[in-house]
Design a protein around this motif. Structure first.
Motif, PDB file in Angstrom:
ATOM      1  N   TYR A   1      -2.374  51.330 -76.785  1.00  9.80           N
ATOM      2  CA  TYR A   1      -2.669  50.857 -75.337  1.00  9.80           C
ATOM      3  C   TYR A   1      -1.155  50.138 -75.249  1.00  9.80           C
ATOM      4  O   TYR A   1      -0.818  50.553 -73.524  1.00  9.80           O
TER       5      TYR A   1
ATOM      6  N   LYS B   1      -4.844  60.951 -62.109  1.00  6.57           N
ATOM      7  CA  LYS B   1      -4.164  60.347 -62.855  1.00  6.57           C
ATOM      8  C   LYS B   1      -4.718  60.808 -64.104  1.00  6.57           C
ATOM      9  O   LYS B   1      -5.902  59.900 -64.379  1.00  6.57           O
ATOM     10  N   THR B   2      -3.681  60.869 -64.983  1.00  5.95           N
ATOM     11  CA  THR B   2      -4.490  61.125 -66.128  1.00  5.95           C
ATOM     12  C   THR B   2      -2.925  61.043 -67.405  1.00  5.95           C
ATOM     13  O   THR B   2      -1.797  61.740 -67.569  1.00  5.95           O
ATOM     14  N   ILE B   3      -2.817  60.086 -68.231  1.00  6.73           N
ATOM     15  CA  ILE B   3      -2.464  60.038 -69.167  1.00  6.73           C
ATOM     16  C   ILE B   3      -2.239  61.228 -69.840  1.00  6.73           C
ATOM     17  O   ILE B   3      -0.946  61.644 -70.927  1.00  6.73           O
ATOM     18  N   ASP B   4      -3.081  61.468 -69.735  1.00  9.79           N
ATOM     19  CA  ASP B   4      -3.765  62.699 -71.212  1.00  9.79           C
ATOM     20  C   ASP B   4      -2.263  64.091 -70.326  1.00  9.79           C
ATOM     21  O   ASP B   4      -2.515  65.170 -71.410  1.00  9.79           O
TER      22      ASP B   4
ATOM     23  N   ASP C   1     -19.021  56.624 -73.707  1.00 12.15           N
ATOM     24  CA  ASP C   1     -18.528  55.306 -73.238  1.00 12.15           C
ATOM     25  C   ASP C   1     -19.488  55.156 -72.055  1.00 12.15           C
ATOM     26  O   ASP C   1     -20.263  55.740 -71.226  1.00 12.15           O
TER      27      ASP C   1
ATOM     28  N   ARG D   1     -14.527  52.139 -66.218  1.00 12.50           N
ATOM     29  CA  ARG D   1     -15.331  53.230 -65.935  1.00 12.50           C
ATOM     30  C   ARG D   1     -16.740  53.212 -65.682  1.00 12.50           C
ATOM     31  O   ARG D   1     -17.320  51.594 -66.038  1.00 12.50           O
TER      32      ARG D   1
ATOM     33  N   ASP E   1      -4.279  66.832 -68.136  1.00 15.32           N
ATOM     34  CA  ASP E   1      -5.009  67.188 -68.481  1.00 15.32           C
ATOM     35  C   ASP E   1      -5.661  67.550 -67.306  1.00 15.32           C
ATOM     36  O   ASP E   1      -7.463  67.959 -67.340  1.00 15.32           O
TER      37      ASP E   1
ATOM     38  N   ARG F   1      -0.039  53.440 -72.188  1.00 15.70           N
ATOM     39  CA  ARG F   1      -0.310  53.009 -70.973  1.00 15.70           C
ATOM     40  C   ARG F   1      -0.199  51.622 -70.076  1.00 15.70           C
ATOM     41  O   ARG F   1      -0.265  51.600 -69.127  1.00 15.70           O
TER      42      ARG F   1
ATOM     43  N   LEU G   1      -6.483  52.805 -67.791  1.00 10.24           N
ATOM     44  CA  LEU G   1      -5.118  53.064 -66.868  1.00 10.24           C
ATOM     45  C   LEU G   1      -4.252  53.632 -66.835  1.00 10.24           C
ATOM     46  O   LEU G   1      -4.240  55.081 -68.094  1.00 10.24           O
TER      47      LEU G   1
ATOM     48  N   GLU H   1      -5.325  61.653 -81.007  1.00  9.85           N
ATOM     49  CA  GLU H   1      -6.424  61.150 -81.467  1.00  9.85           C
ATOM     50  C   GLU H   1      -7.933  61.868 -81.269  1.00  9.85           C
ATOM     51  O   GLU H   1      -8.905  62.005 -82.576  1.00  9.85           O
TER      52      GLU H   1
ATOM     53  N   MET I   1      -2.236  59.142 -78.119  1.00  9.97           N
ATOM     54  CA  MET I   1      -3.778  58.832 -76.883  1.00  9.97           C
ATOM     55  C   MET I   1      -3.930  60.869 -77.344  1.00  9.97           C
ATOM     56  O   MET I   1      -2.597  61.573 -76.627  1.00  9.97           O
ATOM     57  N   GLY I   2      -5.390  61.157 -76.490  1.00 13.26           N
ATOM     58  CA  GLY I   2      -5.034  62.629 -76.060  1.00 13.26           C
ATOM     59  C   GLY I   2      -6.799  62.045 -76.840  1.00 13.26           C
ATOM     60  O   GLY I   2      -6.357  63.686 -78.009  1.00 13.26           O
ATOM     61  N   ARG I   3      -7.286  62.900 -75.716  1.00  9.73           N
ATOM     62  CA  ARG I   3      -9.048  62.761 -76.884  1.00  9.73           C
ATOM     63  C   ARG I   3      -9.443  64.094 -76.946  1.00  9.73           C
ATOM     64  O   ARG I   3      -9.811  64.182 -77.928  1.00  9.73           O
TER      65      ARG I   3
HETATM   66  O1  LIG Z   1     -10.366  52.589 -74.417  1.00 12.55           O
HETATM   67  P1  LIG Z   1     -10.188  53.919 -72.915  1.00 12.55           P
HETATM   68  O2  LIG Z   1      -9.941  52.547 -71.841  1.00 12.55           O
HETATM   69  O3  LIG Z   1     -11.670  54.041 -73.183  1.00 12.55           O
HETATM   70  O4  LIG Z   1      -9.294  54.911 -73.045  1.00 12.55           O
HETATM   71  C1  LIG Z   1      -8.613  55.398 -73.966  1.00 12.55           C
HETATM   72  C2  LIG Z   1      -8.733  57.222 -73.376  1.00 12.55           C
HETATM   73  O5  LIG Z   1      -8.091  57.196 -72.399  1.00 12.55           O
HETATM   74  C3  LIG Z   1      -7.486  58.206 -72.079  1.00 12.55           C
HETATM   75  O6  LIG Z   1      -6.382  58.401 -72.401  1.00 12.55           O
HETATM   76  C4  LIG Z   1      -8.170  59.163 -71.193  1.00 12.55           C
HETATM   77  O7  LIG Z   1      -8.344  59.040 -69.783  1.00 12.55           O
HETATM   78  P2  LIG Z   1      -6.721  59.528 -68.544  1.00 12.55           P
HETATM   79  O8  LIG Z   1      -6.695  61.050 -68.860  1.00 12.55           O
HETATM   80  O9  LIG Z   1      -8.250  59.389 -67.826  1.00 12.55           O
HETATM   81  O10 LIG Z   1      -5.692  58.491 -68.744  1.00 12.55           O
HETATM   82  C5  LIG Z   1      -7.599  59.145 -73.771  1.00 12.55           C
HETATM   83  O11 LIG Z   1      -6.466  60.177 -74.539  1.00 12.55           O
HETATM   84  C6  LIG Z   1      -8.186  57.923 -74.687  1.00 12.55           C
HETATM   85  O12 LIG Z   1      -9.271  58.012 -75.517  1.00 12.55           O
END
Ligand SMILES: O=P(O)(O)OC[C@H]1O[C@](O)(COP(=O)(O)O)[C@@H](O)[C@@H]1O
Ligand SMILES: Nc1ncnc2c1ncn2[C@@H]1O[C@H](COP(=O)(O)OP(=O)(O)O)[C@@H](O)[C@H]1O
Ligand SMILES: [Mg+2]
Length: 474
Positions: free
Chosen positions: A397, A243-246, A359, A190, A248, A400, A127, A345, A289-291
């Motif tokens: 969560y 669409k990316t909350i990060d 995932d 996903r 990136d 977002r 999201l 994260e 957030m931020g993989r």
């Molecule tokens: O728990 P989910 O739904 O897999 O999403 C968490 C992950 O999505 C992210 O926000 C990245 O997704 P987006 O960049 O597509 O928004 C990560 O930072 C976060 O770990």
């Protein structure tokens, strides 16, 4: 052409670079592979915006169209040296090389007959605040062109092949208030992308346009769908909205939902601050957030002004030792009595046990750096015989699942509308974004070459360090 492939002793290198750049950033078009004839657009706001000439008379034609030859500059800083902050030079002398990209917006000529168009919208990945605003704007703009058949595909790419996920008919009436809530009106998911099955499904549904909202993974999927449609010589436009909350995705100033997420993070940071400040030797710890990119953490730390230590994936840090995070926390407790840490994260994953799990989309499942830091801090202060009171907040969560704020709502409006203009203009395999405040179309492969990372040499990261006052942790 990679920079490393250029021979800078050749006086023609700049010309070669620019020609290659123009080729890379030229927009794939339906007419590249099939015979399609343009027709005059049906999109006009003329009746609402009659323009006055300088001499006061009304103009005959509406001047609100973008010319296919309009361009925006991708890079606007002339760096004097490769050591300038954030320098992004092509040659060792940092020569000025103009890099032009295509301007987004409505064209005078379109490649579809709106009354026969069937358009689909799909939202993929995780999201992000603003998804509903974009869906809504796409529908409103399609209707403005005269499209009557608009459908939503449920739960991302899954909706193309899971039988129980039926198409959702969309109209101005249906989407009227969806922007008032967070989430995606169509659902997200996903995983589960078989490109050939998706294109079979596009054909079976007789879609002419597909608007794909998603991040890096989704863009890769959308580009593969576009390539498959080309191979089958289908007159289908595939247009993405990033669409990316990060935040990136490469080349773009900012993606929608990012501002809202940063704003939502303020509540968590402020709560952690109050807890830490009120406790005896309080240490607040917030994981955001931020993989793999630390933009949310950097911006949230900067905007709160309360963070003492900001940790992001792009900047390695040590925990132990004289230059480590723990020693600095001791110093903060000694000098001001409390401290606040904000960690992304994806930061410090090298300290955690890797699970190698992924995932459904193939993204790495990360171990929890927040929990690890919490334990490390607790044990460290216990070891040195100093009281500490650690409070860990993980608002993941909550960042977002909110509706878009005002500035993101505007960004969503611009992007959603431009996506529709791009499809009607006959482009396919493109995405739309904001570069240096200008709205542009970019070929998908160019924005997903890599993930976009925080540049540790950028002014923004340096501003963050100035604001937190943290030293180098190594
Ligand atoms: O728990 P989910 O739904 O897999 O999403 C968490 C992950 O999505 C992210 O926000 C990245 O997704 P987006 O960049 O597509 O928004 C990560 O930072 C976060 O770990
Ligand atoms: N390289 C790829 N090629 C084709 N499809 C992909 C690729 N990577 C991801 N996808 C598909 O795109 C969708 C979203 O990907 P995901 O990584 O979860 O989110 P995001 O688009 O936000 O990065 C998923 O359905 C996934 O299967
Ligand atoms: Mg992704």
């Amino acid at each position: 052409m990679d920079r490393s492939q250029l021979d800078f002793s050749n006086p023609n290198w700049k010309k070669q670079f620019q020609e290659d750049f123009d080729k890379r950033f030229s927009l794939p078009h339906l007419r590249d592979v099939i015979d399609v004839e343009p027709r005059p657009t049906t999109f006009s706001l003329k009746s609402r915006t009659p323009l006055e000439n300088v001499n006061g008379s009304m103009q005959e034609s509406w001047n609100g169209y973008v010319n296919d030859d309009d361009r925006a500059l991708l890079k606007v800083i002339k760096f004097a040296s490769p050591t300038s902050a954030g320098a992004d030079c092509i040659d060792p002398d940092c020569s000025w090389v103009e890099q032009w990209v295509h301007r987004a917006g409505p064209r005078k000529q379109i490649y579809f007959e709106p009354q026969y168009v069937k358009a689909g919208i799909v939202t993929c990945g995780g999201l992000c605040p603003g998804l509903n605003d974009v869906i809504r704007q796409i529908v409103l703009t399609l209707e403005k062109y005269g499209v009557k058949n608009i459908v939503g595909i449920q739960h991302g790419f899954r909706g193309f092949f899971e039988d129980h996920l039926s198409e959702v008919p969309l109209s101005r009436h249906v989407v009227q208030n969806i922007n008032l809530a967070g989430g995606s009106f169509l659902g997200v998911s996903r995983g589960g992308a078989s490109i050939s099955d998706i294109v079979d499904s596009i054909q079976a549904r007789r879609l002419d346009m597909l608007f794909v909202l998603g991040g890096n993974g989704t863009h890769a999927g959308a580009n593969a769908i576009h390539e498959e449609c080309r191979k089958r010589k289908l007159q289908v436009s595939i247009v993405c909205v990033p669409k990316t909350i990060d935040n990136d995705i490469l080349l773009m100033d900012k993606t929608f939902g990012f501002d809202t997420a940063v704003e939502a993070a303020q509540r968590a940071i402020n709560s952690a601050y109050i807890e830490a400040h009120s406790a005896f030797h309080g240490i607040g710890l917030v994981k955001l957030m931020g993989r793999s990119s630390g933009f949310i953490t950097m911006h949230a730390s900067l905007s709160s002004g309360q963070v003492d230590i900001c940790l992001i994936p792009e900047v390695p840090f040590t925990l132990d030792g004289p230059n480590g995070v723990l020693r600095h926390l001791e110093h903060l407790i000694e000098t001001k009595g409390f401290a606040l840490v904000c960690v992304a994260e994806g930061a410090g994953q090298e300290y955690l046990q890797k699970s190698n799990a992924t995932d459904a989309s193939g993204n790495m499942v990360l171990s929890d750096i927040g929990v690890h830091l919490q334990q490390k801090i607790k044990f460290h202060f216990k070891d040195i015989g100093v009281h500490s009171d650690v409070k860990y907040i993980d608002p993941t969560y909550m960042l977002r699942a909110v509706r878009a704020n005002a500035s993101d709502a505007i960004l969503c409006t611009v992007l959603g509308q431009n996506a529709v203009h791009g499809a009607f203009a006959g482009f396919s395999g493109i995405t739309t974004g904001v570069c240096n405040t200008h709205n542009v179309y970019l070929p998908i492969p160019e924005v997903i070459k890599t993930t976009r990372f925080v540049d540790p040499n950028s002014r923004m990261w340096h501003r963050c360090l100035t604001s937190t006052g943290q030293p180098d942790f190594h």
